[in-house]
Design a protein around this motif. Structure first.
Motif, short mmCIF file in Angstrom:
data_model
loop_
_atom_site.label_atom_id
_atom_site.label_comp_id
_atom_site.label_asym_id
_atom_site.label_seq_id
_atom_site.Cartn_x
_atom_site.Cartn_y
_atom_site.Cartn_z
N LYS A 27 -2.16 33.59 20.36
CA LYS A 27 -1.71 32.58 19.40
C LYS A 27 -0.54 33.09 18.57
CE LYS A 27 -6.12 30.25 18.94
NZ LYS A 27 -7.36 30.19 18.20
N TRP A 61 -1.11 28.21 26.24
CA TRP A 61 -2.32 27.41 26.04
C TRP A 61 -3.37 27.80 27.09
CZ3 TRP A 61 -1.85 21.42 25.17
CH2 TRP A 61 -3.10 20.88 24.84
N TRP A 115 -6.76 23.35 21.08
CA TRP A 115 -5.87 22.23 21.38
C TRP A 115 -5.02 21.76 20.20
CZ3 TRP A 115 -5.79 17.53 19.10
CH2 TRP A 115 -6.93 17.09 18.43
N PRO A 116 -5.52 21.76 18.94
CA PRO A 116 -4.64 21.27 17.86
C PRO A 116 -3.37 22.11 17.68
CG PRO A 116 -6.92 21.32 17.11
CD PRO A 116 -6.87 22.03 18.42
N ILE A 117 -3.51 23.42 17.82
CA ILE A 117 -2.37 24.32 17.63
C ILE A 117 -1.30 24.04 18.69
CG2 ILE A 117 -1.64 26.74 17.73
CD1 ILE A 117 -4.48 27.41 16.67
N TYR A 118 -1.74 23.97 19.93
CA TYR A 118 -0.78 23.81 21.02
C TYR A 118 -0.20 22.40 21.09
CZ TYR A 118 -2.07 28.49 22.24
OH TYR A 118 -2.26 29.85 22.19
N CYS A 119 -1.00 21.40 20.76
CA CYS A 119 -0.46 20.03 20.71
C CYS A 119 0.60 19.92 19.62
CB CYS A 119 -1.58 19.02 20.48
SG CYS A 119 -2.59 18.74 21.95
N LEU A 120 0.33 20.54 18.48
CA LEU A 120 1.32 20.53 17.40
C LEU A 120 2.61 21.21 17.84
CD1 LEU A 120 1.88 19.82 14.44
CD2 LEU A 120 0.99 22.07 13.84
N MET A 121 2.48 22.32 18.56
CA MET A 121 3.67 23.02 19.03
C MET A 121 4.45 22.21 20.06
SD MET A 121 2.82 27.02 19.29
CE MET A 121 1.18 27.43 18.78
N LEU A 123 4.55 18.84 19.83
CA LEU A 123 5.10 17.70 19.09
C LEU A 123 6.29 18.08 18.21
CD1 LEU A 123 1.85 15.83 18.04
CD2 LEU A 123 3.52 15.14 19.77
N ILE A 124 6.34 19.30 17.75
CA ILE A 124 7.41 19.73 16.85
C ILE A 124 8.80 19.58 17.48
CG2 ILE A 124 8.41 21.74 15.67
CD1 ILE A 124 5.54 22.53 14.91
N GLY A 127 9.80 16.01 17.30
CA GLY A 127 10.17 15.64 15.93
C GLY A 127 11.55 16.13 15.57
#
Length: 139
Positions: A27, A61, A115-121, A123-124, A127
């Motif tokens: 991570k 991931w 999953w939240p960490i990698y999904c956020l990465m 999506l960034i 954005g």
């Protein structure tokens, strides 16, 4: 509890700790790499670096889920050894047979700690791209 059983449990526990540490390190490396890619993308105004995120993040991931899978398998082994009779201790470290329930790669990929960490990465960069191409979303 016999000394052999305690020693076997200690071996398994040390392996569980190693897998947990490896997951944490993955991570950290992921966040470091993605941050570096964002800096390079911003510095050079090159979207290619941001696109590399979509290659690197799934690889990390999967690697993180793999270490979680190994950790879960060894926890299952630990639980079995804990229940064994003292005479049945064989010091086996084979955890390949624990592939049921939450001990599958798919369940580990969807684990709440991953999953939240990698999904956020993932999506960034989207954005950032939207912000650079449309002022109405960012300002």
């Amino acid at each position: 509890m016999s000394e052999n059983k305690l020693k076997h449990l200690e071996f398994i526990h040390n392996t569980i700790n190693r897998m947990s540490t490896n997951s944490f390190i993955v991570k950290g490396w992921t966040i470091t790499l993605i941050s570096a890619l964002f800096v390079l993308a911003q510095k050079d105004s090159n979207i290619t670096y941001a696109i590399l995120t979509y290659i690197a993040v799934p690889i990390f991931w999967y690697l993180n889920a793999f270490f979680l899978l190994q950790e879960r398998r060894y926890r299952s082994l630990y639980d079995d050894v804990r229940r064994k009779d003292d005479n049945a201790i064989d010091f086996s470290m084979d955890a390949k047979n624990y592939n049921t329930g939450k001990n599958t790669i798919i369940k580990c990929l969807k684990a709440n700690t991953i999953w939240p960490i990698y999904c956020l990465m993932l999506l960034i960069p989207l954005g950032i791209y939207l912000c650079e191409n449309s002022n109405k979303y960012c300002y």
